[in-house]
Motif scaffolding. Structure first.
Motif, PDB file in Angstrom:
ATOM      1  N   GLY A 100      -7.719  11.636  -1.537  1.00  0.00           N
ATOM      2  CA  GLY A 100      -6.547  11.418  -2.390  1.00  0.00           C
ATOM      3  C   GLY A 100      -6.405  10.045  -2.982  1.00  0.00           C
ATOM      4  N   GLY A 101      -7.340   9.143  -2.709  1.00  0.00           N
ATOM      5  CA  GLY A 101      -7.241   7.803  -3.261  1.00  0.00           C
ATOM      6  C   GLY A 101      -6.328   6.897  -2.454  1.00  0.00           C
ATOM      7  N   PHE A 102      -6.069   5.709  -2.977  1.00  0.00           N
ATOM      8  CA  PHE A 102      -5.317   4.679  -2.260  1.00  0.00           C
ATOM      9  C   PHE A 102      -3.922   5.153  -1.865  1.00  0.00           C
ATOM     10  CE2 PHE A 102      -2.272   1.158  -2.395  1.00  0.00           C
ATOM     11  CZ  PHE A 102      -2.776   0.352  -1.383  1.00  0.00           C
ATOM     12  N   PHE A 103      -3.229   5.817  -2.788  1.00  0.00           N
ATOM     13  CA  PHE A 103      -1.841   6.186  -2.524  1.00  0.00           C
ATOM     14  C   PHE A 103      -1.731   7.265  -1.449  1.00  0.00           C
ATOM     15  CE2 PHE A 103      -1.501   4.360  -6.818  1.00  0.00           C
ATOM     16  CZ  PHE A 103      -0.518   3.411  -6.570  1.00  0.00           C
ATOM     17  N   ALA A 104      -2.817   7.996  -1.205  1.00  0.00           N
ATOM     18  CA  ALA A 104      -2.803   8.992  -0.127  1.00  0.00           C
ATOM     19  C   ALA A 104      -2.665   8.333   1.237  1.00  0.00           C
ATOM     20  CB  ALA A 104      -4.074   9.835  -0.176  1.00  0.00           C
ATOM     21  N   LEU A 105      -3.079   7.062   1.337  1.00  0.00           N
ATOM     22  CA  LEU A 105      -2.953   6.335   2.596  1.00  0.00           C
ATOM     23  C   LEU A 105      -1.495   6.041   2.937  1.00  0.00           C
ATOM     24  CD1 LEU A 105      -5.878   3.776   2.172  1.00  0.00           C
ATOM     25  CD2 LEU A 105      -5.839   5.788   3.654  1.00  0.00           C
ATOM     26  N   TYR A 106      -0.608   6.253   1.967  1.00  0.00           N
ATOM     27  CA  TYR A 106       0.825   6.042   2.194  1.00  0.00           C
ATOM     28  C   TYR A 106       1.587   7.362   2.096  1.00  0.00           C
ATOM     29  CZ  TYR A 106      -0.085   1.087   2.197  1.00  0.00           C
ATOM     30  OH  TYR A 106      -0.551  -0.162   2.532  1.00  0.00           O
ATOM     31  N   ARG A 107       0.883   8.455   2.346  1.00  0.00           N
ATOM     32  CA  ARG A 107       1.511   9.777   2.375  1.00  0.00           C
ATOM     33  C   ARG A 107       2.579   9.827   3.463  1.00  0.00           C
ATOM     34  NH1 ARG A 107      -3.013  13.475   3.586  1.00  0.00           N
ATOM     35  NH2 ARG A 107      -2.571  13.110   5.791  1.00  0.00           N
ATOM     36  N   GLY A 108       3.793  10.177   3.065  1.00  0.00           N
ATOM     37  CA  GLY A 108       4.886  10.252   4.033  1.00  0.00           C
ATOM     38  C   GLY A 108       5.567   8.932   4.303  1.00  0.00           C
ATOM     39  N   LEU A 109       5.219   7.867   3.546  1.00  0.00           N
ATOM     40  CA  LEU A 109       5.813   6.546   3.801  1.00  0.00           C
ATOM     41  C   LEU A 109       7.324   6.565   3.607  1.00  0.00           C
ATOM     42  CD1 LEU A 109       5.601   3.503   4.361  1.00  0.00           C
ATOM     43  CD2 LEU A 109       5.136   3.163   1.922  1.00  0.00           C
ATOM     44  N   GLY A 110       7.794   7.266   2.569  1.00  0.00           N
ATOM     45  CA  GLY A 110       9.232   7.307   2.313  1.00  0.00           C
ATOM     46  C   GLY A 110      10.007   7.863   3.495  1.00  0.00           C
ATOM     47  N   ALA A 111       9.520   8.978   4.032  1.00  0.00           N
ATOM     48  CA  ALA A 111      10.184   9.588   5.191  1.00  0.00           C
ATOM     49  C   ALA A 111      10.079   8.669   6.412  1.00  0.00           C
ATOM     50  CB  ALA A 111       9.550  10.945   5.506  1.00  0.00           C
ATOM     51  N   GLN A 112       8.920   8.007   6.555  1.00  0.00           N
ATOM     52  CA  GLN A 112       8.732   7.097   7.689  1.00  0.00           C
ATOM     53  C   GLN A 112       9.692   5.913   7.612  1.00  0.00           C
ATOM     54  OE1 GLN A 112       6.421   7.554  10.206  1.00  0.00           O
ATOM     55  NE2 GLN A 112       7.071   5.707  11.275  1.00  0.00           N
ATOM     56  N   LEU A 113       9.873   5.365   6.409  1.00  0.00           N
ATOM     57  CA  LEU A 113      10.778   4.234   6.239  1.00  0.00           C
ATOM     58  C   LEU A 113      12.223   4.643   6.488  1.00  0.00           C
ATOM     59  CD1 LEU A 113       9.323   2.405   3.098  1.00  0.00           C
ATOM     60  CD2 LEU A 113       9.285   1.623   5.477  1.00  0.00           C
TER      61      LEU A 113
END
Length: 308
Positions: A257-270
């Motif tokens: 998924g590229g670079f942004f896939a490494l932050y999948r779910g970041l919004g929910a985590q934050l």
């Protein structure tokens, strides 16, 4: 932390604060885990329709136990080590140590606490992702917990309970950075008595901001750890990809998924982190204030009795 209370009091207040925050935010934690593991059943509406509201609390007992244990050990070891360093340097207990000392103490405390709580964290992740899998362990109760434990032991032996632990050598910086930034917030934003005993609102905001910065810094590793712990050994054999490592998980997520896939779910985590860490700090500070107030009342009562 910079509390002058004994290590046991700090550890007890910290673990109770963490457990309270964990109970309040657990459904969001479960949803975050399923997003991170790319579970197709992450739809809230589908989850309620298929399994009912109770499914949002899959694994909460195990997770609460892990939270209490991990938080108690972390705060106890942290306060104990910090007290030793403060005494050696001839400073007051409330003094802020250099950043290198604060981070080192927090890091060692994180390693110590995670080494004990990792098996329970692993079981929690398996319980959270059991719905919709072919796992027969999604039946509920103590049998569910024991079923997951037997499955892990059968697949990977005793060491399998520490699956993904290698990531903790970096992830243990998370609580260290969070705690240091919270202390920095107190030093910069508060004065006088409020600095020593922050009001609930400041405890919430300071804890939430500190945790958010720490999570953003280390999120790809946190994501990879969750993916590794959620993975199950396939029945059919010899493919090494059946046992993903932290590095291979990060590479696989990036490739897919590229670079942004490494932050999948970041919004929910934050969002989860803001609620959880803010609440945990607020409850911890309040418990410590109540302990201090109770001690002062008891001392005043003894003085009155002595004079009488």
């Amino acid at each position: 932390m910079t509390s002058v209370l004994p290590p046991f009091i700090q550890a007890a207040s910290g673990s109770l604060g963490a457990a309270t925050a964990n109970a309040l935010t657990y459904p969001l934690d479960l949803i975050t885990t399923r997003i991170q593991t790319a579970d197709k059943s992450t739809s809230i509406r589908r989850q309620i329709y298929t399994h009912g509201l109770s499914s949002f609390y899959d694994g909460i007992g195990t997770d609460t136990g892990a939270t209490l244990l991990s938080s108690f050990l972390y705060h106890y070891v942290y306060s104990f080590l910090r007290e030793l360093v403060v005494r050696r340097n001839g400073k007051s207990k409330a003094a802020m140590l250099p950043i290198s000392h604060e981070l080192a103490i927090g890091y060692l405390s994180g390693i110590a606490s995670r080494s004990i709580s990792t098996p329970l964290n692993l079981v929690t992740v398996r319980l959270q992702t059991a719905r919709g899998s072919d796992d027969s362990s999604a039946d509920g109760g103590a049998s569910q917990f024991m079923g997951v434990c037997r499955q892990i032991f059968r697949e990977e032996g005793l060491l399998g309970f520490w699956k993904g632990f290698s990531s903790n050598f970096i992830l243990s910086l998370n609580p260290a950075v969070t705690l240091y930034l919270f202390q920095l917030y107190r030093r910069v934003m508060l004065k006088g008595k409020e600095r020593a005993a922050p009001p609930p609102a400041h405890s919430f905001v300071g804890g939430a901001l500190a945790n958010s910065v720490a999570v953003i810094m280390l999120y790809p590793l946190l994501l990879a750890k969750t993916v590794v712990q959620a993975s199950r050994k396939a029945n059919s054999s010899n493919n090494s990809s059946q046992h993903p490592s932290i590095r291979s998980s990060i590479q696989g997520i990036y490739t897919a998924g590229g670079f942004f896939a490494l932050y999948r779910g970041l919004g929910a985590q934050l969002f989860k982190g803001v609620l959880r860490q803010g609440t945990a700090m607020m409850v911890k500070q309040r418990i410590e204030q109540l302990v201090v107030q109770a001690y002062l009342r008891q001392r005043a009562l003894r003085r009155v009795q002595y004079k009488g």
